[in-house]
Scaffold this motif. Structure first.
Motif, PDB file in Angstrom:
ATOM      1  N   ASN A 125      -4.610  -7.018  -1.459  1.00  0.00           N
ATOM      2  CA  ASN A 125      -4.793  -6.843  -0.373  1.00  0.00           C
ATOM      3  C   ASN A 125      -4.011  -5.586   0.389  1.00  0.00           C
ATOM      4  O   ASN A 125      -4.406  -4.773   1.304  1.00  0.00           O
ATOM      5  CB  ASN A 125      -4.428  -7.938   0.586  1.00  0.00           C
ATOM      6  CG  ASN A 125      -5.218  -9.328   0.108  1.00  0.00           C
ATOM      7  OD1 ASN A 125      -6.550  -8.952  -0.205  1.00  0.00           O
ATOM      8  ND2 ASN A 125      -5.092 -10.360   0.526  1.00  0.00           N
ATOM      9  N   LEU A 126      -2.702  -5.562  -0.214  1.00  0.00           N
ATOM     10  CA  LEU A 126      -2.003  -4.588   0.366  1.00  0.00           C
ATOM     11  C   LEU A 126      -2.444  -3.163   0.006  1.00  0.00           C
ATOM     12  O   LEU A 126      -2.511  -2.059   0.586  1.00  0.00           O
ATOM     13  CB  LEU A 126      -0.467  -4.410  -0.016  1.00  0.00           C
ATOM     14  CG  LEU A 126       0.375  -5.395   0.595  1.00  0.00           C
ATOM     15  CD1 LEU A 126       1.806  -5.719  -0.156  1.00  0.00           C
ATOM     16  CD2 LEU A 126       0.679  -5.106   1.976  1.00  0.00           C
ATOM     17  N   TRP A 127      -3.137  -3.038  -1.456  1.00  0.00           N
ATOM     18  CA  TRP A 127      -3.791  -1.830  -1.800  1.00  0.00           C
ATOM     19  C   TRP A 127      -5.149  -1.561  -1.033  1.00  0.00           C
ATOM     20  O   TRP A 127      -5.078  -0.336  -0.689  1.00  0.00           O
ATOM     21  CB  TRP A 127      -4.052  -2.019  -3.128  1.00  0.00           C
ATOM     22  CG  TRP A 127      -4.938  -0.708  -3.656  1.00  0.00           C
ATOM     23  CD1 TRP A 127      -4.344   0.505  -3.867  1.00  0.00           C
ATOM     24  CD2 TRP A 127      -5.994  -0.831  -4.389  1.00  0.00           C
ATOM     25  NE1 TRP A 127      -5.136   1.179  -4.458  1.00  0.00           N
ATOM     26  CE2 TRP A 127      -6.530   0.276  -4.726  1.00  0.00           C
ATOM     27  CE3 TRP A 127      -7.281  -1.969  -4.217  1.00  0.00           C
ATOM     28  CZ2 TRP A 127      -7.748   0.840  -5.395  1.00  0.00           C
ATOM     29  CZ3 TRP A 127      -8.257  -1.307  -4.816  1.00  0.00           C
ATOM     30  CH2 TRP A 127      -8.555  -0.071  -5.308  1.00  0.00           C
TER      31      TRP A 127
ATOM     32  N   ASN B 170      -5.318  -2.313   2.187  1.00  0.00           N
ATOM     33  CA  ASN B 170      -4.837  -1.678   3.382  1.00  0.00           C
ATOM     34  C   ASN B 170      -4.679  -0.178   3.279  1.00  0.00           C
ATOM     35  O   ASN B 170      -4.950   0.543   3.937  1.00  0.00           O
ATOM     36  CB  ASN B 170      -3.437  -2.449   3.800  1.00  0.00           C
ATOM     37  CG  ASN B 170      -3.706  -3.810   4.248  1.00  0.00           C
ATOM     38  OD1 ASN B 170      -2.982  -4.692   4.432  1.00  0.00           O
ATOM     39  ND2 ASN B 170      -4.970  -3.950   4.875  1.00  0.00           N
ATOM     40  N   HIS B 171      -4.214   0.020   2.164  1.00  0.00           N
ATOM     41  CA  HIS B 171      -3.631   1.336   1.680  1.00  0.00           C
ATOM     42  C   HIS B 171      -4.827   2.281   1.866  1.00  0.00           C
ATOM     43  O   HIS B 171      -4.606   3.741   2.136  1.00  0.00           O
ATOM     44  CB  HIS B 171      -2.779   1.058   0.423  1.00  0.00           C
ATOM     45  CG  HIS B 171      -2.229   2.582   0.319  1.00  0.00           C
ATOM     46  ND1 HIS B 171      -1.055   3.115   1.070  1.00  0.00           N
ATOM     47  CD2 HIS B 171      -2.360   3.453  -0.723  1.00  0.00           C
ATOM     48  CE1 HIS B 171      -0.787   4.229   0.404  1.00  0.00           C
ATOM     49  NE2 HIS B 171      -1.363   4.629  -0.484  1.00  0.00           N
TER      50      HIS B 171
ATOM     51  N   ILE C  91       2.093   1.732  -3.633  1.00  0.00           N
ATOM     52  CA  ILE C  91       1.045   0.880  -3.490  1.00  0.00           C
ATOM     53  C   ILE C  91      -0.208   0.986  -4.359  1.00  0.00           C
ATOM     54  O   ILE C  91      -0.858   2.108  -4.336  1.00  0.00           O
ATOM     55  CB  ILE C  91       0.687   0.391  -2.027  1.00  0.00           C
ATOM     56  CG1 ILE C  91       1.610  -0.020  -1.430  1.00  0.00           C
ATOM     57  CG2 ILE C  91      -0.451  -0.785  -2.126  1.00  0.00           C
ATOM     58  CD1 ILE C  91       1.416  -0.137   0.144  1.00  0.00           C
TER      59      ILE C  91
ATOM     60  N   ASP D 255       6.641   2.067  10.825  1.00  0.00           N
ATOM     61  CA  ASP D 255       5.900   0.848  10.761  1.00  0.00           C
ATOM     62  C   ASP D 255       5.277   0.509  12.044  1.00  0.00           C
ATOM     63  O   ASP D 255       4.370   0.195  12.266  1.00  0.00           O
ATOM     64  CB  ASP D 255       6.891  -0.375  10.537  1.00  0.00           C
ATOM     65  CG  ASP D 255       7.223  -0.512   9.132  1.00  0.00           C
ATOM     66  OD1 ASP D 255       6.460   0.045   8.244  1.00  0.00           O
ATOM     67  OD2 ASP D 255       8.219  -1.135   8.797  1.00  0.00           O
TER      68      ASP D 255
ATOM     69  N   TYR E 280      -8.038  -2.142   6.980  1.00  0.00           N
ATOM     70  CA  TYR E 280      -7.055  -2.597   7.555  1.00  0.00           C
ATOM     71  C   TYR E 280      -7.506  -4.055   8.425  1.00  0.00           C
ATOM     72  O   TYR E 280      -6.480  -4.716   8.615  1.00  0.00           O
ATOM     73  CB  TYR E 280      -6.633  -1.672   8.751  1.00  0.00           C
ATOM     74  CG  TYR E 280      -6.192  -0.374   8.495  1.00  0.00           C
ATOM     75  CD1 TYR E 280      -4.861  -0.174   7.823  1.00  0.00           C
ATOM     76  CD2 TYR E 280      -6.945   0.680   8.411  1.00  0.00           C
ATOM     77  CE1 TYR E 280      -4.488   0.927   7.413  1.00  0.00           C
ATOM     78  CE2 TYR E 280      -6.486   1.961   7.851  1.00  0.00           C
ATOM     79  CZ  TYR E 280      -5.238   2.045   7.370  1.00  0.00           C
ATOM     80  OH  TYR E 280      -4.864   3.137   6.926  1.00  0.00           O
TER      81      TYR E 280
ATOM     82  N   GLN F   9      -1.865 -10.830  -2.795  1.00  0.00           N
ATOM     83  CA  GLN F   9      -1.373  -9.967  -1.556  1.00  0.00           C
ATOM     84  C   GLN F   9      -1.140  -8.946  -2.203  1.00  0.00           C
ATOM     85  O   GLN F   9      -1.439  -7.713  -1.389  1.00  0.00           O
ATOM     86  CB  GLN F   9      -0.165 -10.892  -1.483  1.00  0.00           C
ATOM     87  CG  GLN F   9       0.569 -10.058   0.040  1.00  0.00           C
ATOM     88  CD  GLN F   9       1.150 -11.205   0.635  1.00  0.00           C
ATOM     89  OE1 GLN F   9       1.544 -12.157   0.120  1.00  0.00           O
ATOM     90  NE2 GLN F   9       1.398 -11.022   2.057  1.00  0.00           N
ATOM     91  N   LYS F  10      -0.601  -8.301  -3.236  1.00  0.00           N
ATOM     92  CA  LYS F  10      -0.691  -7.064  -3.844  1.00  0.00           C
ATOM     93  C   LYS F  10      -2.012  -6.187  -3.653  1.00  0.00           C
ATOM     94  O   LYS F  10      -2.078  -4.858  -3.058  1.00  0.00           O
ATOM     95  CB  LYS F  10       0.071  -6.721  -5.228  1.00  0.00           C
ATOM     96  CG  LYS F  10       1.205  -7.271  -5.405  1.00  0.00           C
ATOM     97  CD  LYS F  10       1.587  -7.047  -6.672  1.00  0.00           C
ATOM     98  CE  LYS F  10       3.129  -7.366  -6.975  1.00  0.00           C
ATOM     99  NZ  LYS F  10       3.503  -7.485  -8.421  1.00  0.00           N
TER     100      LYS F  10
ATOM    101  N   LYS G  98       2.112  -2.031  12.850  1.00  0.00           N
ATOM    102  CA  LYS G  98       2.327  -3.211  12.065  1.00  0.00           C
ATOM    103  C   LYS G  98       3.119  -4.516  13.005  1.00  0.00           C
ATOM    104  O   LYS G  98       2.856  -5.467  12.844  1.00  0.00           O
ATOM    105  CB  LYS G  98       3.367  -3.059  10.997  1.00  0.00           C
ATOM    106  CG  LYS G  98       2.687  -2.166   9.761  1.00  0.00           C
ATOM    107  CD  LYS G  98       3.722  -2.338   8.553  1.00  0.00           C
ATOM    108  CE  LYS G  98       3.166  -1.754   7.215  1.00  0.00           C
ATOM    109  NZ  LYS G  98       3.937  -1.930   6.123  1.00  0.00           N
TER     110      LYS G  98
END
Length: 709
Positions: free
Chosen positions: A624-626, A628-629, A85, A45, A633, A621-622, A50
């Protein structure tokens, strides 16, 4: 080289790392091992930034404390955490297709997909895959994105021995062009590691180093192509088609009702306004009333008052704001003796080629048998060019002093329009000479009985003294029957002439001066006497002046205020609004109610949308995480992508709302025979609320709650 120096990190009072160092180079597989809770995931992290930058951190000798270097580092980073993710609304193939458009995929990608046993899983959604299949699918992502910095947290946890072996093959391919750092406790990977760090006592202890030669390798700028996200957001909706339809219909219905209620007052008012304009009702008829209890001018012209409006009074009318024009209202009746009106028949003939084809007297007996007591009253009224254009159904040769007949009159004469071409009307009318001021006994018709004024036998009055003139006038055309106009007396007995021509005719017999007549009431009735001292009544004869005027007002919205001012000056005003008072009151109350409904539904709509976004918060939010992934960023990058989604939602919602509004329109036509007015205001309300509810609120929500740096 990736070089982390003097790393110290704590959770509250618990120290995780204390002044320790770690390095990694391209071409080697760097393994991080340690007991559970020792900080392996925390280290990844930290390397993924992060928690920000808590040490001296260098990437290819570039200090990451410098913002631009940090951005460059993040753009080349891929972090595969323990929990896979995905975008759960796209199949694997759809996700890989999207990534291929963004990045330059590895030329052996299809071979790697087969190696990971995912050929028959391409059309599956992530939720349909096992944990091991999800992990293998994540590995494929790396060969599409081809990042230069790869962080993996327990990547073999869900893999059996067969796929661990295949996975390790892929790791050795990846490390050739990437910094590859894996946190694990899997012995399979310990054997493959080129460099192994063990976390113990808050330090990194290098326990294996194969002394891989550091490569001279320049990190290329990672190419991430812009793509059209709207297509993929459409595809995502397909995965939840019924939920999306229900949500869209619910929000669109609320927006449609808001637009409907916001504009319904304008719809009513526009309909009312158009109705008045159709009736040529931007003009009003102004005259002096005999008595407030007496019938108005348009009710029965034979019972009208004849008080003239003086030049000074005309000027005072013109001084009223919003009045454009004032013109005399001329009506010339067939001339009859006022004392025996029902005994003398009008003189009205139609001639063609000097031969009589119709005589009004021939219809009298039929009219009498129909109990039509107005048969003696024929008249010519002034009309404007605009009214002729609006109501004319037949047109013959146009003459300046020609007549236009009413279709209703024509029907009563039992003649056809074609019969009247090249015909003349011979008619005897009264040309006004004097206004006669005095008093008269008046009654009000009330069915078969006549109700007399109880307070006085005589009331002030003004009569018009006329001179009989026989006219021979050509027929210009026919006007449709059944129309209503405030400025026209729409009667079966009316004929029309251009207003200016009729006014010239009415003024064709001017007199220079007036005179006075004295009368006395005796047992034998009224007799004329010589002096005023012997008279009970005095009648003053003055040269004739028009007694009613058509007043043109600049706009329908100003009608009421102008009417109020005219009435305050003591005039009687006839206009269509008088017949629509209750309708107008209903419009006003409807308008107020519509405002309440509009704001209520606006609030209700925004509340619904906010509720949906709250309920969908975890899903967003999921997503958004994807994002990011797969390389997004920064907050602004995610918002830029999500903006396309929310604009798509706004567009779909606006279209559905508009369709629903048209359905309401058709229902209105079917039930009320009157269409709802869909104008630019309806569109603006729909588009405005759609953008606010489906774009602005979600973007604010993203900025405040979902998107993290």
């Amino acid at each position: 080289m990736l070089d982390v120096r003097d790393l110290s990190f704590s959770y509250g009072k618990e120290t995780i790392f204390d002044n320790t160092r770690l390095t990694a180079i391209i071409g080697e597989l760097t393994i991080i091992k340690g007991e559970s809770g020792s900080g392996k995931t925390t280290l990844l992290d930290i390397l993924a930034l992060k928690y920000g930058i808590h040490c001296d951190f260098y990437f290819d000798n570039l200090d990451l404390k410098i913002k631009e270097n940090k951005k460059n580092y993040q753009d080349h980073l891929y972090y595969m955490s323990q929990k896979p993710i995905f975008c759960y609304d796209l199949t694997l193939d759809e996700q890989w297709s999207l990534l291929r458009k963004m990045y330059s995929a590895h030329p052996q990608l299809e071979e790697f997909i087969s190696l990971m046993g995912l050929d028959d899983k391409k059309s599956s959604y992530p939720s349909q895959l096992s944990g091991g299949e999800q992990l293998r699918a994540m590995i494929i992502n790396m060969f599409i994105i081809q990042p230069q910095i790869i962080l993996m947290d327990e990547p073999t946890a869900s893999l059996d021995d067969e796929y661990k072996t295949k996975f390790i093959q892929l790791l050795h391919i990846l490390k050739e062009k990437s910094y590859l750092i894996i946190a694990t406790h899997d012995p399979y990977l310990f054997k493959e590691g080129d460099k192994i760090y063990e976390i113990k006592d808050q330090k990194f202890h290098l326990i294996k180093d194969s002394q891989v030669q550091e490569k001279e390798f320049i990190i290329d700028a990672l190419k991430k192509n812009n793509i059209n996200w709207i297509l993929y957001f459409f595809i995502m909706k397909k995965h939840h088609i019924f939920k999306e339809i229900f949500t869209c219909l619910l929000v669109s219905l609320a927006i449609m009702i808001c637009a409907f209620s916001t504009n319904i007052d304008n719809g009513f008012l526009s309909s009312f306004e158009e109705n008045l304009k159709t009736k040529n009702n931007q003009s009003v008829l102004v005259y002096k009333s005999l008595d407030s209890r007496y019938p108005t001018y348009n009710f029965d012209i034979t019972s009208s008052t004849y008080f003239p409006i003086t030049d000074i009074e005309q000027k005072s009318i013109l001084d009223i704001q919003h009045i454009k024009q004032i013109k005399p209202k001329i009506i010339l009746s067939t001339y009859v003796d006022e004392l025996s009106a029902k005994e003398i028949l009008p003189s009205f003939h139609i001639l063609k080629d000097n031969e009589e084809i119709y005589n009004y007297n021939d219809t009298i007996e039929q009219l009498k048998s129909d109990n039509n007591y107005n048969y003696y009253n024929l008249f010519i009224e002034g009309i404007e060019e605009t009214e002729i254009e609006k109501y004319q159904t037949y047109s013959f040769d146009k003459h300046e002093k020609g007549l236009y007949l009413n279709q209703s009159l024509l029907n009563r004469l039992q003649l056809k329009a074609d019969d009247l071409k090249d015909c003349l009307v011979k008619i005897k009318v009264g040309i006004p000479t004097y206004d006669v001021s005095g008093a008269m006994e008046i009654t009000i018709p009330s069915g078969e009985m006549e109700e007399e004024f109880a307070d006085d036998d005589f009331s002030p009055a003004n009569l018009i003294n006329c001179q009989s003139v026989e006219l021979l006038l050509p027929i210009n055309g026919i006007l449709e029957t059944g129309y209503e106009s405030n400025t026209l007396v729409t009667s079966d007995y009316a004929m029309y002439m251009l207003s200016d021509s009729l006014e010239a005719l009415a003024r064709s017999n001017p007199v220079d001066k007036g005179y006075t007549v004295f009368r006395k009431d005796t047992e034998d009735g009224m007799i004329e006497v010589e002096s005023q001292k012997d008279a009970d009544l005095v009648f003053v004869y003055t040269p004739w002046q028009p007694n009613a005027y058509t007043v043109a007002i600049d706009h329908i919205e100003n009608m009421q205020s102008v009417v109020n001012e005219l009435e305050n000056l003591g005039y009687t005003v006839d206009w269509e609004y008088n017949q629509y008072q209750s309708y107008a009151e209903s419009i006003r109350s409807t308008k107020e109610m519509a405002k309440v409904i509009s704001f209520s539904f606006l609030f209700f709509t925004i509340l619904i949308v906010s509720g949906f976004h709250f309920l969908k918060g975890k899903e967003e939010q999921k997503l958004n995480l994807w994002l990011n992934h797969i390389g997004y960023y920064r907050k602004k990058d995610i918002i830029k992508v999500k903006l396309q989604k929310y604009l798509l939602n706004a567009m779909i919602t606006a279209i559905v709302s508009y369709v629903l509004l048209w359905i309401v329109n058709y229902i209105s036509i079917y039930v009320y025979y009157t269409p709802y007015i869909i104008n630019i205001k309806s569109w603006l309300v729909i588009i405005g609320i759609s953008i606010i509810s489906q774009t602005i609120i979600p973007i604010l929500w993203e900025g405040i709650y979902h998107v993290k740096n």
